[in-house]
Scaffold this active site. Structure first.
Site, short mmCIF file in Angstrom:
data_model
loop_
_atom_site.label_atom_id
_atom_site.label_comp_id
_atom_site.label_asym_id
_atom_site.label_seq_id
_atom_site.Cartn_x
_atom_site.Cartn_y
_atom_site.Cartn_z
N HIS A 158 0.82 -1.23 0.00
CA HIS A 158 0.00 0.00 0.00
C HIS A 158 0.85 1.27 0.00
CE1 HIS A 158 -3.52 -2.41 0.41
NE2 HIS A 158 -3.23 -2.84 1.63
N ASP A 193 -2.55 -10.65 -2.38
CA ASP A 193 -3.08 -10.20 -1.09
C ASP A 193 -4.58 -9.93 -1.22
OD1 ASP A 193 -1.81 -8.73 1.62
OD2 ASP A 193 -3.69 -7.80 0.95
N HIS A 195 -6.13 -7.41 -0.27
CA HIS A 195 -6.34 -6.00 -0.63
C HIS A 195 -5.58 -5.66 -1.91
CE1 HIS A 195 -6.71 -6.28 3.83
NE2 HIS A 195 -7.77 -5.52 3.61
N ASP A 282 -4.03 -12.87 3.61
CA ASP A 282 -5.28 -12.42 4.24
C ASP A 282 -6.52 -12.70 3.40
OD1 ASP A 282 -4.20 -10.54 2.54
OD2 ASP A 282 -4.44 -8.84 3.89
ZN LIG Z 1 -3.99 -7.16 2.81
#
Ligand SMILES: [Zn+2]
Length: 342
Positions: A158, A193, A195, A282
């Site tokens: 991120h 991931d 996200h 995740d």
């Molecule tokens: Zn994540």
């Protein structure tokens, strides 16, 4: 297969973040390291510590203003009367093309996208060694290791060139990819991931020499909201070199592996010399974020299919939060990868 880890990565210990406006314990805790170490060892990997490569590989991705901010902000923050114990932003510019602020509060707002990346006394050192771990994984691949796993923590995907966010400070996968570019004309990053890897996408968005592919929960109602949609394809010279494969919330192994097959087809078409897998765990059905429902066996299948690309590969750890199976999911991925590697 070998894996890289530095003990200094344990020191960063963020306390809180805001979720839907409510203060919550920050899930990016040092305990993640214990679970991931156990997972890597259970897969039979041999541990190596990274040497200190210095700032050059990090500065190839991140701006000097941002690196100076990360290194100095905690000391400056402590001089503000009644400031919080950790650096947390409370104001953000609506655009980032106005004046660069000189104050600590202004710079925190400029360089931190959200409240999920609090900076304490230990943050810079942990982020620095997380990045050195990724650099060493890439260097080992360049020196002839077929596959290396970098246990990078805090995670990185991120983080943009000048912006922290979502538990991330330095973009370890991007740093590894840039390092691999020294040996290979084209490098692909595959981010699995939960996200969207928005920082990684942003860093390479206008470049054609690094393909970025991300499979993730649809950001329409999920972090990081503003990025990760299928319409984002890259810009200028990078147009067509970014592929987003958002999945409906709750998707499990079947849809995930279908998206992975599409990702792998695109990577094959790009014909890279090397691969970075941004390995978030995740997407697991038992992860506290609860966005997707990939099983432990699903991670083994994901590892197998990534290995079938047959590329020199640096696997860089991203998310995946404390739950009973966190280590098992890493073991499953690495074992699956190892069993299918050429
Ligand atoms: Zn994540």
């Amino acid at each position: 297969m070998k894996f890289v880890f530095s003990e200094a990565q344990r020191r960063h210990d963020p306390r809180h973040f805001l979720s839907s406006g409510a203060p919550q314990p920050n899930p990016e805790v040092p305990e993640r390291v214990n679970r991931l170490l156990a997972g890597a060892r259970a897969a039979g990997l041999e541990e190596v510590a990274p040497p200190d490569y210095g700032a050059e590989a990090i500065a190839a991705i991140h701006t000097p203003e941002y690196l100076q901010f990360l290194e100095t902000i905690f000391a400056r923050w402590q001089r503000i009367p009644e400031a919080s114990a950790e650096v947390v932003p409370n104001i953000h510019p609506d655009r980032r093309d106005f004046s660069y602020p000189t104050s600590a509060v202004g710079q925190a707002g400029y360089h931190m996208a959200d409240t999920a990346c609090p900076i304490s006394a230990e943050t810079w050192q942990s982020a620095y060694w997380s990045a050195q771990t990724a650099v060493h994984a890439a260097r080992m691949v360049m020196d002839g290791e077929r596959t290396v796993y970098g246990l990078s923590r805090p995670p990185g995907h991120h983080a943009f060139a000048d912006l922290a966010g979502g538990f991330c400070f330095l973009n370890n996968a991007a740093i590894a990819a840039q390092e691999l570019r020294r040996a290979y004309d084209r490098v692909a990053i595959l981010d699995v991931d939960l996200h969207h890897g928005n920082g990684t996408q942003g860093i390479f968005y206008r470049r054609s020499d690094v393909l970025t592919v991300s499979i993730h929960a649809d950001p329409v109602r999920f972090y990081p909201f503003f990025w990760g949609h299928a319409s984002e394809r890259g810009e200028g010279p990078g147009l067509g070199c970014n592929l987003n494969l958002p999945l409906p919330r709750g998707s499990g192994d079947g849809p995930f592996l279908e998206a992975l097959d599409a990702a792998i087809r695109r990577i094959r078409s790009y014909a890279p010399g090397a691969l970075v897998v941004a390995l978030g765990l995740d997407a697991f059905e038992g992860d506290p974020f609860g966005g997707l429902t990939v099983s432990t066996d699903g991670f083994a299948r994901i590892g197998e299919r990534c290995a079938k690309l047959g590329l020199p590969t640096a696997i860089i750890q991203e998310g995946g939060y404390v739950c009973d199976a966190l280590g098992d999911n890493l073991t499953a991925f690495l074992t699956g990868f190892g069993s299918s590697a050429a």
